[in-house]
Design a protein around this motif. Structure first.
Motif, PDB file in Angstrom:
ATOM      1  N   ASP A 115       0.851  -1.191   0.000  1.00  0.00           N
ATOM      2  CA  ASP A 115       0.000   0.000   0.000  1.00  0.00           C
ATOM      3  C   ASP A 115       0.890   1.245   0.000  1.00  0.00           C
ATOM      4  OD1 ASP A 115      -1.856   1.980   0.415  1.00  0.00           O
ATOM      5  OD2 ASP A 115      -3.010   0.849   1.895  1.00  0.00           O
ATOM      6  N   PHE A 116       1.304   1.663  -1.203  1.00  0.00           N
ATOM      7  CA  PHE A 116       2.277   2.759  -1.313  1.00  0.00           C
ATOM      8  C   PHE A 116       1.766   4.083  -0.746  1.00  0.00           C
ATOM      9  CE2 PHE A 116       3.660  -0.123  -4.809  1.00  0.00           C
ATOM     10  CZ  PHE A 116       4.881  -0.480  -4.238  1.00  0.00           C
ATOM     11  N   PRO A 117       0.508   4.476  -0.969  1.00  0.00           N
ATOM     12  CA  PRO A 117       0.054   5.743  -0.366  1.00  0.00           C
ATOM     13  C   PRO A 117       0.158   5.750   1.161  1.00  0.00           C
ATOM     14  CG  PRO A 117      -1.446   5.063  -2.105  1.00  0.00           C
ATOM     15  CD  PRO A 117      -0.498   3.925  -1.881  1.00  0.00           C
ATOM     16  N   ARG A 118      -0.214   4.639   1.803  1.00  0.00           N
ATOM     17  CA  ARG A 118      -0.116   4.580   3.261  1.00  0.00           C
ATOM     18  C   ARG A 118       1.335   4.554   3.718  1.00  0.00           C
ATOM     19  NH1 ARG A 118      -3.077   0.162   6.260  1.00  0.00           N
ATOM     20  NH2 ARG A 118      -2.521   1.529   8.012  1.00  0.00           N
ATOM     21  N   GLN A 119       2.197   3.885   2.939  1.00  0.00           N
ATOM     22  CA  GLN A 119       3.617   3.891   3.286  1.00  0.00           C
ATOM     23  C   GLN A 119       4.188   5.309   3.230  1.00  0.00           C
ATOM     24  OE1 GLN A 119       4.814   0.936   0.353  1.00  0.00           O
ATOM     25  NE2 GLN A 119       5.407  -0.486   1.996  1.00  0.00           N
ATOM     26  N   LEU A 120       3.764   6.049   2.228  1.00  0.00           N
ATOM     27  CA  LEU A 120       4.240   7.423   2.085  1.00  0.00           C
ATOM     28  C   LEU A 120       3.767   8.285   3.260  1.00  0.00           C
ATOM     29  CD1 LEU A 120       5.726   9.510   0.376  1.00  0.00           C
ATOM     30  CD2 LEU A 120       3.618   9.872  -0.919  1.00  0.00           C
ATOM     31  N   LEU A 121       2.515   8.126   3.635  1.00  0.00           N
ATOM     32  CA  LEU A 121       2.000   8.871   4.793  1.00  0.00           C
ATOM     33  C   LEU A 121       2.752   8.487   6.068  1.00  0.00           C
ATOM     34  CD1 LEU A 121      -1.855   8.712   4.113  1.00  0.00           C
ATOM     35  CD2 LEU A 121      -0.390  10.743   3.994  1.00  0.00           C
ATOM     36  N   HIS A 122       3.089   7.208   6.170  1.00  0.00           N
ATOM     37  CA  HIS A 122       3.840   6.736   7.328  1.00  0.00           C
ATOM     38  C   HIS A 122       5.210   7.399   7.393  1.00  0.00           C
ATOM     39  CE1 HIS A 122       5.289   4.010  10.416  1.00  0.00           C
ATOM     40  NE2 HIS A 122       6.284   3.628   9.633  1.00  0.00           N
ATOM     41  N   LEU A 123       5.892   7.494   6.256  1.00  0.00           N
ATOM     42  CA  LEU A 123       7.199   8.140   6.220  1.00  0.00           C
ATOM     43  C   LEU A 123       7.107   9.605   6.610  1.00  0.00           C
ATOM     44  CD1 LEU A 123       9.003   6.714   3.050  1.00  0.00           C
ATOM     45  CD2 LEU A 123       9.644   6.412   5.453  1.00  0.00           C
ATOM     46  N   ASP A 129       8.995  11.622   9.808  1.00  0.00           N
ATOM     47  CA  ASP A 129       9.651  12.920   9.631  1.00  0.00           C
ATOM     48  C   ASP A 129      11.034  12.976  10.272  1.00  0.00           C
ATOM     49  OD1 ASP A 129       9.880  15.514   8.707  1.00  0.00           O
ATOM     50  OD2 ASP A 129       8.880  16.394  10.463  1.00  0.00           O
ATOM     51  N   GLY A 130      11.834  11.939   9.977  1.00  0.00           N
ATOM     52  CA  GLY A 130      13.205  11.932  10.459  1.00  0.00           C
ATOM     53  C   GLY A 130      13.367  11.620  11.923  1.00  0.00           C
ATOM     54  N   LYS A 131      12.329  11.135  12.577  1.00  0.00           N
ATOM     55  CA  LYS A 131      12.386  10.874  14.020  1.00  0.00           C
ATOM     56  C   LYS A 131      13.091   9.564  14.352  1.00  0.00           C
ATOM     57  CE  LYS A 131       8.095  13.393  14.820  1.00  0.00           C
ATOM     58  NZ  LYS A 131       6.660  13.289  15.225  1.00  0.00           N
ATOM     59  N   VAL A 132      13.247   8.695  13.344  1.00  0.00           N
ATOM     60  CA  VAL A 132      13.911   7.410  13.579  1.00  0.00           C
ATOM     61  C   VAL A 132      15.023   7.230  12.567  1.00  0.00           C
ATOM     62  CG1 VAL A 132      11.809   6.375  14.527  1.00  0.00           C
ATOM     63  CG2 VAL A 132      12.309   6.148  12.091  1.00  0.00           C
ATOM     64  N   ASP A 133      15.871   6.264  12.843  1.00  0.00           N
ATOM     65  CA  ASP A 133      16.972   5.932  11.942  1.00  0.00           C
ATOM     66  C   ASP A 133      16.424   5.521  10.574  1.00  0.00           C
ATOM     67  OD1 ASP A 133      19.940   5.064  11.616  1.00  0.00           O
ATOM     68  OD2 ASP A 133      18.768   3.323  10.969  1.00  0.00           O
ATOM     69  N   PRO A 134      17.052   5.944   9.458  1.00  0.00           N
ATOM     70  CA  PRO A 134      16.537   5.605   8.121  1.00  0.00           C
ATOM     71  C   PRO A 134      16.367   4.111   7.892  1.00  0.00           C
ATOM     72  CG  PRO A 134      18.189   7.328   7.966  1.00  0.00           C
ATOM     73  CD  PRO A 134      18.177   6.878   9.391  1.00  0.00           C
ATOM     74  N   ASP A 135      17.295   3.301   8.398  1.00  0.00           N
ATOM     75  CA  ASP A 135      17.159   1.850   8.229  1.00  0.00           C
ATOM     76  C   ASP A 135      15.927   1.326   8.961  1.00  0.00           C
ATOM     77  OD1 ASP A 135      19.399   1.740   6.652  1.00  0.00           O
ATOM     78  OD2 ASP A 135      20.749   1.228   8.317  1.00  0.00           O
ATOM     79  N   GLU A 136      15.698   1.837  10.174  1.00  0.00           N
ATOM     80  CA  GLU A 136      14.519   1.424  10.922  1.00  0.00           C
ATOM     81  C   GLU A 136      13.235   1.905  10.246  1.00  0.00           C
ATOM     82  OE1 GLU A 136      14.317  -0.575  13.544  1.00  0.00           O
ATOM     83  OE2 GLU A 136      16.463  -0.894  13.266  1.00  0.00           O
ATOM     84  N   ALA A 137      13.288   3.098   9.673  1.00  0.00           N
ATOM     85  CA  ALA A 137      12.118   3.618   8.963  1.00  0.00           C
ATOM     86  C   ALA A 137      11.786   2.749   7.766  1.00  0.00           C
ATOM     87  CB  ALA A 137      12.385   5.060   8.519  1.00  0.00           C
ATOM     88  N   GLU A 138      12.835   2.309   7.049  1.00  0.00           N
ATOM     89  CA  GLU A 138      12.598   1.453   5.881  1.00  0.00           C
ATOM     90  C   GLU A 138      12.006   0.111   6.296  1.00  0.00           C
ATOM     91  OE1 GLU A 138      15.037  -0.557   2.149  1.00  0.00           O
ATOM     92  OE2 GLU A 138      16.029   0.903   3.448  1.00  0.00           O
ATOM     93  N   LYS A 139      12.518  -0.461   7.393  1.00  0.00           N
ATOM     94  CA  LYS A 139      11.981  -1.738   7.863  1.00  0.00           C
ATOM     95  C   LYS A 139      10.510  -1.615   8.251  1.00  0.00           C
ATOM     96  CE  LYS A 139      16.310  -3.666   9.657  1.00  0.00           C
ATOM     97  NZ  LYS A 139      17.030  -4.092  10.889  1.00  0.00           N
ATOM     98  N   SER A 140      10.152  -0.477   8.838  1.00  0.00           N
ATOM     99  CA  SER A 140       8.778  -0.304   9.305  1.00  0.00           C
ATOM    100  C   SER A 140       7.780  -0.198   8.158  1.00  0.00           C
ATOM    101  CB  SER A 140       8.684   0.942  10.188  1.00  0.00           C
ATOM    102  OG  SER A 140       8.824   2.140   9.425  1.00  0.00           O
ATOM    103  N   LEU A 141       8.290   0.049   6.944  1.00  0.00           N
ATOM    104  CA  LEU A 141       7.392   0.157   5.791  1.00  0.00           C
ATOM    105  C   LEU A 141       6.878  -1.198   5.326  1.00  0.00           C
ATOM    106  CD1 LEU A 141       9.243   2.806   3.587  1.00  0.00           C
ATOM    107  CD2 LEU A 141       7.168   3.144   4.946  1.00  0.00           C
ATOM    108  N   TYR A 142       7.671  -2.248   5.564  1.00  0.00           N
ATOM    109  CA  TYR A 142       7.337  -3.558   4.999  1.00  0.00           C
ATOM    110  C   TYR A 142       6.895  -4.510   6.109  1.00  0.00           C
ATOM    111  CZ  TYR A 142       9.286  -1.589   0.820  1.00  0.00           C
ATOM    112  OH  TYR A 142       9.517  -0.766  -0.274  1.00  0.00           O
ATOM    113  N   THR A 143       5.722  -4.188   6.657  1.00  0.00           N
ATOM    114  CA  THR A 143       5.080  -5.024   7.672  1.00  0.00           C
ATOM    115  C   THR A 143       3.678  -5.354   7.193  1.00  0.00           C
ATOM    116  OG1 THR A 143       4.192  -3.108   8.856  1.00  0.00           O
ATOM    117  CG2 THR A 143       6.406  -3.866   9.485  1.00  0.00           C
ATOM    118  N   ARG A 144       3.016  -6.250   7.917  1.00  0.00           N
ATOM    119  CA  ARG A 144       1.663  -6.637   7.505  1.00  0.00           C
ATOM    120  C   ARG A 144       0.706  -5.456   7.490  1.00  0.00           C
ATOM    121  NH1 ARG A 144       0.189 -11.940   6.669  1.00  0.00           N
ATOM    122  NH2 ARG A 144      -1.584 -10.822   5.799  1.00  0.00           N
TER     123      ARG A 144
END
Length: 289
Positions: free
Chosen positions: A83-91, A95-110
């Motif tokens: 769900d790319f629109p929701r992933q974008l809203l999540h990012l 807003d830079g509050k977490v490490d980029p690697d952790e942010a990327e991991k959080s995008l690919y969950t159920r």
């Protein structure tokens, strides 16, 4: 899932939900259940292939999940997508509050996974998975289906393997617009669906159209059988027989005569060329006897 111990029990269960199966079809459905193999149903449009899957789901007390095949369908449309629109809203919310690697991991969950029919069927089992009009898909999609149906599992790179706790009952249908490859057919039990005989089609119409008279249902069935023997672009199926009966009852017609047939022919014939051919041959001839 309800347990059906014999082909007759399958036939009775289907009868109980309004689907009248002959002995051959009831046996094929029973074997698909007992052997855990997909059932590949082929035949002319309108012979009850799709309705069989829906009837089996009702008879077994499970959900039916439908994958409608079409030209150009691919694995993303059949299996899953993100769900790319929701992933974008999540990012944006991060807003830079977490490490980029952790942010990327959080995008690919159920949370962001969109389950399409095949994945839903693997997770919802027991269920009936209807893969409708598989002949409309291309060779590459057939190969993909073959892999999924063989393993009853899929691997999502970001999440790992998802395997069905209980394999779904799979019903594939084909109108034979093209030949489906042998590799897929070999994994399935095969059954060719003919148009029902006169007695069974009469029973179907009387079951599906409450209040219709014996005379009118017999007239419709006889006329439809004559139409199927004519050289038409699309011979009518059982669905068209039922539609014709409903149309005549909606007009309060108690008899299928030439005048009634003329104004309701669109319920049973779907091509202008077919209607013109039948009218030119004479509606009286169609309805004689």
């Amino acid at each position: 899932m309800r347990h059906l111990a014999t082909p007759q029990e399958v036939a009775d269960a289907l009868d109980g939900v309004g689907y009248l199966a002959d002995d051959g079809l009831a046996t094929a459905a029973f074997l698909a259940l007992r052997m855990g193999k997909p059932l590949f149903c082929e035949g002319e449009p309108g012979t009850g292939k799709t309705s069989l899957a829906i009837g089996l789901a009702d008879a077994l007390g499970v959900e039916v999940i439908r994958l409608q095949c079409h030209e150009g369908i691919d694995a993303t449309q059949a299996l899953y997508d993100w769900d790319f629109p929701r992933q974008l809203l999540h990012l944006r919310a991060l807003d830079g509050k977490v490490d980029p690697d952790e942010a990327e991991k959080s995008l690919y969950t159920r949370r962001f996974l969109l389950a399409r029919p095949l994945l839903r069927a693997l997770e919802a089992a027991p269920c009936v998975l209807l893969i409708d009009e598989v002949d409309r898909a291309d060779d590459e999609f057939e190969a993909f289906l073959l892999e999924v149906l063989s393993e009853n599992a899929v691997t999502i790179p970001e999440l790992g393997e998802i395997r069905a706790a209980e394999p779904p009952l799979v019903v594939l249908t084909s109108n034979r617009t093209r030949e489906v490859h042998d590799a897929l057919k070999r994994r399935c039990l095969y059954h060719w669906l003919e148009h029902p005989d006169l007695t069974r089609e009469l029973a179907i119409i009387r079951r599906r159209v409450p209040g219709i008279s014996d005379r009118l249902s017999a007239q419709i069935t006889t006329a439809v059988r004559r139409l199927r023997s004519a050289e038409l672009l699309k011979p009518p199926g059982v669905a068209e027989s039922i539609d014709w009966a409903h149309a005549l009852l909606a007009l309060d017609r108690t008899d299928l005569d030439a005048a009634s047939a003329a104004v309701t022919l669109g319920a049973v014939l779907k091509y202008r060329e077919d209607a013109d051919r039948v009218i030119a041959a004479g509606l009286d001839a169609l309805l004689a006897g």
